[in-house]
Design an enzyme around this catalytic site. Structure first.
Site, PDB file in Angstrom:
ATOM      1  N   THR A   1      -2.944   6.556 -28.198  1.00 49.53           N
ATOM      2  CA  THR A   1      -3.136   6.667 -26.750  1.00 49.53           C
ATOM      3  C   THR A   1      -2.468   5.516 -26.016  1.00 49.53           C
ATOM      4  OG1 THR A   1      -5.233   7.816 -27.061  1.00 49.53           O
ATOM      5  CG2 THR A   1      -4.881   6.774 -24.921  1.00 49.53           C
ATOM      6  N   CYS A   2      -2.654   4.300 -26.495  1.00 51.22           N
ATOM      7  CA  CYS A   2      -2.158   3.125 -25.770  1.00 51.22           C
ATOM      8  C   CYS A   2      -0.660   3.208 -25.526  1.00 51.22           C
ATOM      9  CB  CYS A   2      -2.504   1.851 -26.545  1.00 51.22           C
ATOM     10  SG  CYS A   2      -1.746   0.391 -25.842  1.00 51.22           S
TER      11      CYS A   2
ATOM     12  N   LYS B   1       1.248   3.667 -18.465  1.00 53.74           N
ATOM     13  CA  LYS B   1       0.507   3.363 -17.227  1.00 53.74           C
ATOM     14  C   LYS B   1       1.071   2.121 -16.555  1.00 53.74           C
ATOM     15  CE  LYS B   1      -2.335   0.449 -17.161  1.00 53.74           C
ATOM     16  NZ  LYS B   1      -3.687   0.496 -17.676  1.00 53.74           N
TER      17      LYS B   1
ATOM     18  N   TYR C   1     -11.757   2.466 -14.751  1.00 51.24           N
ATOM     19  CA  TYR C   1     -10.400   1.926 -14.893  1.00 51.24           C
ATOM     20  C   TYR C   1      -9.332   2.968 -14.533  1.00 51.24           C
ATOM     21  CZ  TYR C   1     -11.704  -2.012 -18.082  1.00 51.24           C
ATOM     22  OH  TYR C   1     -12.193  -3.148 -18.653  1.00 51.24           O
ATOM     23  N   ILE C   2      -9.438   4.143 -15.158  1.00 55.74           N
ATOM     24  CA  ILE C   2      -8.336   5.102 -15.043  1.00 55.74           C
ATOM     25  C   ILE C   2      -8.246   5.661 -13.625  1.00 55.74           C
ATOM     26  CG2 ILE C   2      -7.442   7.320 -15.885  1.00 55.74           C
ATOM     27  CD1 ILE C   2      -8.529   6.623 -18.640  1.00 55.74           C
TER      28      ILE C   2
ATOM     29  N   GLU D   1      -6.882   2.831 -11.314  1.00 52.68           N
ATOM     30  CA  GLU D   1      -5.467   2.512 -11.560  1.00 52.68           C
ATOM     31  C   GLU D   1      -4.552   3.635 -11.080  1.00 52.68           C
ATOM     32  OE1 GLU D   1      -5.924  -0.531 -15.352  1.00 52.68           O
ATOM     33  OE2 GLU D   1      -5.339   1.526 -15.752  1.00 52.68           O
TER      34      GLU D   1
ATOM     35  N   GLY E   1     -14.203   9.238 -17.906  1.00 47.78           N
ATOM     36  CA  GLY E   1     -14.537   8.636 -19.190  1.00 47.78           C
ATOM     37  C   GLY E   1     -13.817   9.327 -20.338  1.00 47.78           C
TER      38      GLY E   1
ATOM     39  N   ASP F   1     -11.682   3.159 -30.535  1.00 47.83           N
ATOM     40  CA  ASP F   1     -12.421   3.988 -29.573  1.00 47.83           C
ATOM     41  C   ASP F   1     -13.329   5.020 -30.240  1.00 47.83           C
ATOM     42  OD1 ASP F   1     -11.011   2.589 -27.726  1.00 47.83           O
ATOM     43  OD2 ASP F   1     -10.072   4.315 -26.753  1.00 47.83           O
TER      44      ASP F   1
ATOM     45  N   THR G   1      -7.554  -1.453 -26.424  1.00 48.49           N
ATOM     46  CA  THR G   1      -6.590  -1.612 -27.514  1.00 48.49           C
ATOM     47  C   THR G   1      -6.744  -2.919 -28.293  1.00 48.49           C
ATOM     48  OG1 THR G   1      -4.927  -0.123 -26.691  1.00 48.49           O
ATOM     49  CG2 THR G   1      -4.101  -2.010 -27.888  1.00 48.49           C
TER      50      THR G   1
ATOM     51  N   ALA H   1      -8.345  -6.533 -17.790  1.00 49.60           N
ATOM     52  CA  ALA H   1      -7.739  -6.412 -16.459  1.00 49.60           C
ATOM     53  C   ALA H   1      -7.773  -4.963 -16.019  1.00 49.60           C
ATOM     54  CB  ALA H   1      -6.298  -6.901 -16.486  1.00 49.60           C
TER      55      ALA H   1
ATOM     56  N   HIS I   1       0.988 -26.630  -9.023  1.00 45.85           N
ATOM     57  CA  HIS I   1       1.180 -26.421  -7.598  1.00 45.85           C
ATOM     58  C   HIS I   1       2.622 -26.042  -7.275  1.00 45.85           C
ATOM     59  CE1 HIS I   1       0.237 -26.923  -3.389  1.00 45.85           C
ATOM     60  NE2 HIS I   1       1.329 -27.647  -3.250  1.00 45.85           N
TER      61      HIS I   1
ATOM     62  N   GLU J   1      -4.089 -22.201  -9.009  1.00 42.84           N
ATOM     63  CA  GLU J   1      -4.595 -23.573  -8.867  1.00 42.84           C
ATOM     64  C   GLU J   1      -5.979 -23.592  -8.207  1.00 42.84           C
ATOM     65  OE1 GLU J   1      -2.606 -26.267  -5.955  1.00 42.84           O
ATOM     66  OE2 GLU J   1      -1.390 -24.515  -5.501  1.00 42.84           O
TER      67      GLU J   1
HETATM   68  P1  NDP Z   1     -14.706   4.492 -17.391  1.00 44.00           P
HETATM   69  O1  NDP Z   1     -15.847   4.512 -18.326  1.00 44.00           O
HETATM   70  O2  NDP Z   1     -14.081   3.206 -17.003  1.00 44.00           O
HETATM   71  O3  NDP Z   1     -15.097   5.239 -16.053  1.00 44.00           O
HETATM   72  C1  NDP Z   1     -15.607   6.536 -16.047  1.00 44.00           C
HETATM   73  C2  NDP Z   1     -15.964   6.868 -14.628  1.00 44.00           C
HETATM   74  O4  NDP Z   1     -16.369   8.222 -14.541  1.00 44.00           O
HETATM   75  C3  NDP Z   1     -17.110   6.014 -14.107  1.00 44.00           C
HETATM   76  O5  NDP Z   1     -16.837   5.695 -12.779  1.00 44.00           O
HETATM   77  C4  NDP Z   1     -18.296   6.963 -14.230  1.00 44.00           C
HETATM   78  O6  NDP Z   1     -19.288   6.704 -13.280  1.00 44.00           O
HETATM   79  C5  NDP Z   1     -17.650   8.291 -13.928  1.00 44.00           C
HETATM   80  N1  NDP Z   1     -18.341   9.422 -14.516  1.00 44.00           N
HETATM   81  C6  NDP Z   1     -18.685   9.595 -15.811  1.00 44.00           C
HETATM   82  N2  NDP Z   1     -19.265  10.788 -15.985  1.00 44.00           N
HETATM   83  C7  NDP Z   1     -19.292  11.380 -14.783  1.00 44.00           C
HETATM   84  C8  NDP Z   1     -19.777  12.637 -14.309  1.00 44.00           C
HETATM   85  N3  NDP Z   1     -20.344  13.499 -15.136  1.00 44.00           N
HETATM   86  N4  NDP Z   1     -19.628  12.935 -13.004  1.00 44.00           N
HETATM   87  C9  NDP Z   1     -19.054  12.047 -12.159  1.00 44.00           C
HETATM   88  N5  NDP Z   1     -18.581  10.848 -12.544  1.00 44.00           N
HETATM   89  C10 NDP Z   1     -18.705  10.518 -13.840  1.00 44.00           C
HETATM   90  O7  NDP Z   1     -13.668   5.503 -18.036  1.00 44.00           O
HETATM   91  P2  NDP Z   1     -12.138   5.808 -17.741  1.00 44.00           P
HETATM   92  O8  NDP Z   1     -11.981   7.259 -18.007  1.00 44.00           O
HETATM   93  O9  NDP Z   1     -11.719   5.278 -16.434  1.00 44.00           O
HETATM   94  O10 NDP Z   1     -11.437   4.971 -18.885  1.00 44.00           O
HETATM   95  C11 NDP Z   1     -11.827   5.143 -20.262  1.00 44.00           C
HETATM   96  C12 NDP Z   1     -11.753   3.836 -20.990  1.00 44.00           C
HETATM   97  O11 NDP Z   1     -10.407   3.493 -21.213  1.00 44.00           O
HETATM   98  C13 NDP Z   1     -12.353   2.664 -20.219  1.00 44.00           C
HETATM   99  O12 NDP Z   1     -13.699   2.479 -20.534  1.00 44.00           O
HETATM  100  C14 NDP Z   1     -11.534   1.486 -20.650  1.00 44.00           C
HETATM  101  O13 NDP Z   1     -12.204   0.821 -21.662  1.00 44.00           O
HETATM  102  C15 NDP Z   1     -10.238   2.106 -21.151  1.00 44.00           C
HETATM  103  N6  NDP Z   1      -9.149   1.762 -20.214  1.00 44.00           N
HETATM  104  C16 NDP Z   1      -8.789   0.470 -20.068  1.00 44.00           C
HETATM  105  C17 NDP Z   1      -7.797   0.123 -19.197  1.00 44.00           C
HETATM  106  C18 NDP Z   1      -7.423  -1.314 -19.042  1.00 44.00           C
HETATM  107  O14 NDP Z   1      -7.782  -2.127 -19.887  1.00 44.00           O
HETATM  108  N7  NDP Z   1      -6.737  -1.685 -17.963  1.00 44.00           N
HETATM  109  C19 NDP Z   1      -7.081   1.119 -18.413  1.00 44.00           C
HETATM  110  C20 NDP Z   1      -7.561   2.442 -18.617  1.00 44.00           C
HETATM  111  C21 NDP Z   1      -8.548   2.751 -19.483  1.00 44.00           C
HETATM  112  P3  NDP Z   1     -20.416   5.565 -13.475  1.00 44.00           P
HETATM  113  O15 NDP Z   1     -19.732   4.261 -13.273  1.00 44.00           O
HETATM  114  O16 NDP Z   1     -21.393   5.882 -12.396  1.00 44.00           O
HETATM  115  O17 NDP Z   1     -20.961   5.756 -14.853  1.00 44.00           O
END
Ligand code: NDP
Length: 464
Positions: free
Chosen positions: A42-43, A51, A180-181, A184, A265, A306, A314, A344, A439, A444
């Site tokens: 995936t990464c 991404k 995150y996703i 972003e 998620g 994962d 990752t 990040a 600086h 800083e």
């Molecule tokens: P996240 O777990 O970050 O976010 C999932 C989002 O979906 C949350 O806002 C959650 O809400 C919401 N959600 C979950 N279930 C439902 C539902 N049934 N109805 C409505 N909203 C819902 O997952 P992502 O998919 O964004 O990313 C997956 C993983 O990938 C991340 O956990 C991260 O670890 C990794 N990732 C890392 C990145 C990075 O390092 N920059 C970039 C992209 C992905 P709530 O908050 O209320 O639970």
């Protein structure tokens, strides 16, 4: 004659799988690795790497606008999605090639097939319908985007998988989720000129982050023109007769967009893997249950990354793979350390963070000191762009340890990497204070916040 075909069989050619296969093969073990899609996982193929390339692409619009403030006259500009996709695909092909060569160079056998467990030592290669045996097995099959199949009309929606290969750039997009996703991609699409709306069920995006980062980013995204709807969620998606999609929300709103992306998620990718036949236990989310050493309920079967649903990042999968190698092949039992993981969010502005949020620290310690700065970065002075950086250090008052560091703004991800080293080493606020500033930089500010902005004692905020 060897009792098994392989010393180690790895299922899944992503970050955790590739690292464990490569290191084990490098130690002279007979290793095979099976991947059903593309090496890199995936990464590399449809996550972090493409991404980040999209993030860069989406920032040029602002760079071109900002140039005027520094004396540049920029001619007419336009963005070509197809060219970006072609360039991105070339780069991903190149990286996949490197992954393959590294595995081959270490002596691992690469299998282009789905692999499923038949029993605790036997793996079936689906492509050839043959079986092989292995002394040890690593499950590193990663995760898949939650398709949210219970949502009526979810079949019309895309996930991040498809976002990397859209035939054309939509004029408008609705993104569901606040993680995150979602965040972003909302910034990516907006930066490419797409009318972007984000819808999130909670009160504020990025639920696990520090409140200042969450509010600060929310404000910055709205100021750019991204529409953010909170405390609402999509209940049904239908195709509009005129083309495009219509979402009906729980609060009764009707939202129309060319594309709807679900970023709700990611689920562990274990379906149909034959885990039950091998006796490998999973939890209610389908994640492989492991002990502190990534060992499953079957002592010679391990799971990394994962698929275990520990921390979906990752570098964590890679770290877990290295610990597995230490434990099993170097006679040095090493449990992965999941504390103080710097991370990040590649939003615009970025968030870089390590350690506890203010809220969590206030619950854990009797008294914390919060050092907070909000300022306009130097680059924004001449560009005229209205943007703020926020920096925050959370300090445990009793031992002066910095327990959380959070940055919102340009290069926050780069700063988080270095802050991560300091916090891991147990740095105190006094160490920050006696560190000379670089600086002029934005970073800083991290070493020049001498007085706490406020304290939180037994959950109560005390100013000054
Ligand atoms: P996240 O777990 O970050 O976010 C999932 C989002 O979906 C949350 O806002 C959650 O809400 C919401 N959600 C979950 N279930 C439902 C539902 N049934 N109805 C409505 N909203 C819902 O997952 P992502 O998919 O964004 O990313 C997956 C993983 O990938 C991340 O956990 C991260 O670890 C990794 N990732 C890392 C990145 C990075 O390092 N920059 C970039 C992209 C992905 P709530 O908050 O209320 O639970």
């Amino acid at each position: 004659m060897a009792a098994f075909d392989y010393d180690l069989f790895v299922i899944g050619g992503g970050s955790g799988g590739v690292r464990s296969a490569r290191l084990a093969a490098g130690l002279g073990k007979k290793v095979a690795i099976a991947e059903e899609y593309r090496y890199g996982g995936t990464c590399v193929i449809r996550g972090c790497v493409p991404k980040k390339l999209f993030v860069y692409a989406s920032q040029y619009g602002e760079h071109l606008e900002d140039a005027a403030g520094f004396g540049w006259t920029v001619g007419e500009s336009s963005f070509d999605w197809t060219r970006l996709i072609e360039a991105k695909d070339r780069e991903i092909d190149r990286l996949e090639g490197i992954y393959r060569r590294n595995l081959e160079g270490a002596g691992a056998e690469l299998l282009e097939s789905r692999a499923e467990l038949v029993d605790a030592h036997t793996i079936r290669l689906v492509k050839t319908d043959t079986t092989v045996t292995a002394e040890r097995i690593v499950i590193a099959t990663g995760g898949t985007a939650n398709p949210h199949a219970s949502l009526p009309g979810s079949e019309f929606c895309i996930t991040s998988n498809e976002a990397f290969h859209l035939e054309s750039l939509p004029k408008s997009i609705l993104i569901a989720g606040g993680g995150y996703i979602a965040v972003e991609f909302a910034n990516i699409f907006h930066g490419m000129g797409v009318e972007t709306t984000l819808i999130y069920r909670g009160r504020e995006i990025l639920s696990r982050f520090d409140a200042d980062m969450r509010h600060g980013l929310h404000k910055a995204m709205e100021a750019k023109g991204i529409r953010i709807i909170v405390t609402d969620m999509i209940e049904e998606v239908t195709q509009s007769p005129a083309g495009g999609l219509t979402a009906r929300t729980k609060q009764g709103a009707t939202l129309v967009a060319d594309q709807i992306m679900l970023a709700l998620g990611r689920d562990p990718h274990t379906h149909g893997l034959g885990l039950e036949k091998a006796g490998v236990e999973v939890n209610e989310r389908g994640a492989v249950i492991v002990d502190a050493y990534s060992r499953t309920s079957v002592p010679h079967i391990f799971a990394l990354g994962d698929v275990t649903d520990r921390v979906q990042l990752t570098p964590v999968a890679i770290h877990e793979a290295m610990c597995f190698i230490e434990t099993e092949y170097r006679n040095n039992p090493t449990a992965p350390d999941h504390e103080l993981i710097a991370t990040a969010v590649f939003s615009q502005p970025e968030i870089g963070t390590v350690g506890l949020t203010e809220e969590d620290a206030a619950k854990r310690f009797d008294e914390i000191e919060v050092y907070r700065a909000e300022f306009r970065p130097m680059k924004a002075t001449l560009s005229g762009r209205a943007e703020k950086m926020i920096m925050k250090l959370i300090v445990n008052a009793s031992d002066r340890k910095v327990v959380g560091a959070h940055v919102l703004g340009h290069d926050a991800g780069e700063m988080a990497q270095l802050l991560g080293i300091s916090l891991k080493a147990g740095v105190t606020k006094d160490d920050f204070d006696r560190t000379m500033a670089v600086h002029p930089t934005a970073a800083e500010e991290l070493v020049t916040m001498y007085k706490p902005s406020y304290r939180v004692r037994h959950g109560q905020r005390i100013d000054g």
